[in-house]
Design a protein around this motif. Sequence first.
Motif, PDB file in Angstrom:
ATOM      1  N   TYR A 158      38.541   8.359  51.990  1.00  0.00           N
ATOM      2  CA  TYR A 158      37.227   7.732  52.097  1.00  0.00           C
ATOM      3  C   TYR A 158      36.835   7.125  50.748  1.00  0.00           C
ATOM      4  CZ  TYR A 158      36.543  10.559  56.375  1.00  0.00           C
ATOM      5  OH  TYR A 158      36.649  11.137  57.603  1.00  0.00           O
ATOM      6  N   LYS A 159      35.837   6.268  50.782  1.00  0.00           N
ATOM      7  CA  LYS A 159      35.265   5.748  49.551  1.00  0.00           C
ATOM      8  C   LYS A 159      34.705   6.918  48.740  1.00  0.00           C
ATOM      9  CE  LYS A 159      31.608   2.660  47.894  1.00  0.00           C
ATOM     10  NZ  LYS A 159      30.492   1.764  48.303  1.00  0.00           N
ATOM     11  N   MET A 160      35.173   7.110  47.533  1.00  0.00           N
ATOM     12  CA  MET A 160      34.832   8.220  46.639  1.00  0.00           C
ATOM     13  C   MET A 160      35.371   9.561  47.124  1.00  0.00           C
ATOM     14  SD  MET A 160      33.357   6.882  44.073  1.00  0.00           S
ATOM     15  CE  MET A 160      32.805   8.376  43.246  1.00  0.00           C
ATOM     16  N   GLY A 161      36.196   9.555  48.166  1.00  0.00           N
ATOM     17  CA  GLY A 161      36.718  10.805  48.706  1.00  0.00           C
ATOM     18  C   GLY A 161      37.716  11.486  47.791  1.00  0.00           C
ATOM     19  N   ARG A 162      38.634  10.702  47.205  1.00  0.00           N
ATOM     20  CA  ARG A 162      39.640  11.309  46.338  1.00  0.00           C
ATOM     21  C   ARG A 162      38.993  11.909  45.090  1.00  0.00           C
ATOM     22  NH1 ARG A 162      44.880   7.833  45.065  1.00  0.00           N
ATOM     23  NH2 ARG A 162      44.771   7.811  47.345  1.00  0.00           N
ATOM     24  N   GLU A 163      38.014  11.211  44.538  1.00  0.00           N
ATOM     25  CA  GLU A 163      37.316  11.727  43.364  1.00  0.00           C
ATOM     26  C   GLU A 163      36.608  13.043  43.674  1.00  0.00           C
ATOM     27  OE1 GLU A 163      37.820   7.344  42.873  1.00  0.00           O
ATOM     28  OE2 GLU A 163      37.218   8.687  44.490  1.00  0.00           O
ATOM     29  N   LEU A 164      36.058  13.118  44.882  1.00  0.00           N
ATOM     30  CA  LEU A 164      35.361  14.344  45.265  1.00  0.00           C
ATOM     31  C   LEU A 164      36.351  15.484  45.494  1.00  0.00           C
ATOM     32  CD1 LEU A 164      32.473  15.211  45.605  1.00  0.00           C
ATOM     33  CD2 LEU A 164      32.620  14.707  48.044  1.00  0.00           C
ATOM     34  N   TYR A 165      37.518  15.177  46.047  1.00  0.00           N
ATOM     35  CA  TYR A 165      38.554  16.194  46.202  1.00  0.00           C
ATOM     36  C   TYR A 165      38.940  16.794  44.854  1.00  0.00           C
ATOM     37  CZ  TYR A 165      40.122  16.527  51.049  1.00  0.00           C
ATOM     38  OH  TYR A 165      40.223  16.834  52.374  1.00  0.00           O
ATOM     39  N   ILE A 166      39.078  15.937  43.853  1.00  0.00           N
ATOM     40  CA  ILE A 166      39.439  16.423  42.522  1.00  0.00           C
ATOM     41  C   ILE A 166      38.316  17.283  41.940  1.00  0.00           C
ATOM     42  CG2 ILE A 166      39.905  15.718  40.136  1.00  0.00           C
ATOM     43  CD1 ILE A 166      41.292  13.231  41.300  1.00  0.00           C
ATOM     44  N   ALA A 167      37.063  16.837  42.132  1.00  0.00           N
ATOM     45  CA  ALA A 167      35.922  17.508  41.502  1.00  0.00           C
ATOM     46  C   ALA A 167      35.602  18.851  42.142  1.00  0.00           C
ATOM     47  CB  ALA A 167      34.691  16.600  41.548  1.00  0.00           C
ATOM     48  N   ILE A 168      35.621  18.933  43.483  1.00  0.00           N
ATOM     49  CA  ILE A 168      35.128  20.151  44.135  1.00  0.00           C
ATOM     50  C   ILE A 168      36.173  20.888  44.969  1.00  0.00           C
ATOM     51  CG2 ILE A 168      32.756  19.308  44.164  1.00  0.00           C
ATOM     52  CD1 ILE A 168      33.061  18.700  47.123  1.00  0.00           C
ATOM     53  N   LEU A 169      37.439  20.457  44.884  1.00  0.00           N
ATOM     54  CA  LEU A 169      38.490  21.202  45.576  1.00  0.00           C
ATOM     55  C   LEU A 169      39.643  21.510  44.623  1.00  0.00           C
ATOM     56  CD1 LEU A 169      38.847  22.353  48.396  1.00  0.00           C
ATOM     57  CD2 LEU A 169      40.247  20.367  48.972  1.00  0.00           C
ATOM     58  N   PHE A 170      40.159  20.483  43.952  1.00  0.00           N
ATOM     59  CA  PHE A 170      41.269  20.704  43.029  1.00  0.00           C
ATOM     60  C   PHE A 170      40.822  21.493  41.796  1.00  0.00           C
ATOM     61  CE2 PHE A 170      43.999  19.249  39.477  1.00  0.00           C
ATOM     62  CZ  PHE A 170      45.202  19.736  39.942  1.00  0.00           C
ATOM     63  N   THR A 171      39.668  21.122  41.219  1.00  0.00           N
ATOM     64  CA  THR A 171      39.176  21.814  40.020  1.00  0.00           C
ATOM     65  C   THR A 171      38.893  23.291  40.280  1.00  0.00           C
ATOM     66  OG1 THR A 171      38.248  19.750  39.146  1.00  0.00           O
ATOM     67  CG2 THR A 171      37.404  21.814  38.226  1.00  0.00           C
ATOM     68  N   PRO A 172      38.182  23.681  41.370  1.00  0.00           N
ATOM     69  CA  PRO A 172      37.999  25.109  41.649  1.00  0.00           C
ATOM     70  C   PRO A 172      39.320  25.839  41.884  1.00  0.00           C
ATOM     71  CG  PRO A 172      36.414  23.814  42.882  1.00  0.00           C
ATOM     72  CD  PRO A 172      37.375  22.844  42.276  1.00  0.00           C
ATOM     73  N   MET A 173      40.309  25.154  42.478  1.00  0.00           N
ATOM     74  CA  MET A 173      41.602  25.783  42.704  1.00  0.00           C
ATOM     75  C   MET A 173      42.271  26.121  41.368  1.00  0.00           C
ATOM     76  SD  MET A 173      44.990  24.225  44.563  1.00  0.00           S
ATOM     77  CE  MET A 173      45.454  23.330  43.079  1.00  0.00           C
ATOM     78  N   VAL A 174      42.240  25.177  40.431  1.00  0.00           N
ATOM     79  CA  VAL A 174      42.820  25.414  39.109  1.00  0.00           C
ATOM     80  C   VAL A 174      42.052  26.515  38.378  1.00  0.00           C
ATOM     81  CG1 VAL A 174      43.249  24.391  36.842  1.00  0.00           C
ATOM     82  CG2 VAL A 174      43.732  23.074  38.921  1.00  0.00           C
ATOM     83  N   ALA A 175      40.717  26.484  38.481  1.00  0.00           N
ATOM     84  CA  ALA A 175      39.899  27.510  37.826  1.00  0.00           C
ATOM     85  C   ALA A 175      40.213  28.895  38.381  1.00  0.00           C
ATOM     86  CB  ALA A 175      38.417  27.190  38.018  1.00  0.00           C
TER      87      ALA A 175
END
Length: 332
Positions: free
Chosen positions: A175-192
């Motif tokens: 989606y528009k801005m979807g990948r950025e949101l995946y990085i911000a609120i899914l990938f980042t918490p996973m790494v944390a």
Amino acid sequence: MNSSNQTPAACEVDAFIAGWKTGALAVEVLTSALGVVGSGLSLWCLMNCRRIQGGMKLQLFLFFSLLLLTNSVAMPGAAVAELWAVQCRQASAVVSFGLIAFYTIAATMERNAFALMAGYRLVAVCWPHKYKMLSLRLVVALLNGFVLGGVVILWLVVFAEQDLDDLDVNNPSGYKMGRELYIAILFTPMVAALIAYVTVIVVITFRKQFAGELERGRPSMREQVSFAVGILIITNLLLDLPHMVVHLMGIPSRALSFILIHVIYRLHLALDPFIFIGANLHYRRKVLLLAIPRCSLPKASTTGASSIGKTTAGSVARPASTHTVYDAGSPV
């Protein structure tokens, strides 16, 4: 948001992919059913356990409630919508979009709740005095409300910006801005969460070596919790990483790799609650006695020593020492 319906003429059915997606749906429905049972049992164990500190119990209750919601409603609805899209069925685009959006929000909230629990375990191990304040029920409720509420708001903003006439509905990262949101609120918490888990294990290992406690008998309840942590780290890392790679690479939802990776990733919805129960002796006994009321089991000691006596339904073993303090059943 454009709400026009998808037309069959604009879609071409790939029989090979449609067949795989039908099989994937069967696996996902079974995963949902097992997840509902496991989440329900986990919530039942939590409600009947007085040994967990109040803030941690609230976190666990929220986490398994989100798992229950995802397994019972969100994931099955999204799986059906994904099959509709592959089969080019003339379903309302708004309905399909709504089902995918609901699942995306629920699944992202569950992952962020999981990361928050990892952070709390890190604080509990490394800064126990700060943990006492942060684990107050009000603080836990406010922190979870802020993080999970933020997840909902961010996704709603993204969903409102989409044009359904030109959209791969099954792939929110496209989606528009979807990948950025995946990085911000899914990938980042996973790494944390991963960093927090690794830090906890390293700290606990060094403390045990320093105290000379590597050679012991039967593991204590605290060690059982640490064992559960290790299993969940490995399980969720193996299932989360391929899922994130698929989304960050921009693979379309009709690709076979996208379908198979999501079937594998969604297995954690059923595995997590059963790992939570299975890796904790106290909860495992509760569930066995619930399933087989006449079952006779050896009594368990919270200090790691086993007892000769037996217990049946209605006579659950009591801890051998009232001075043992632990987060019984905490998987993170």
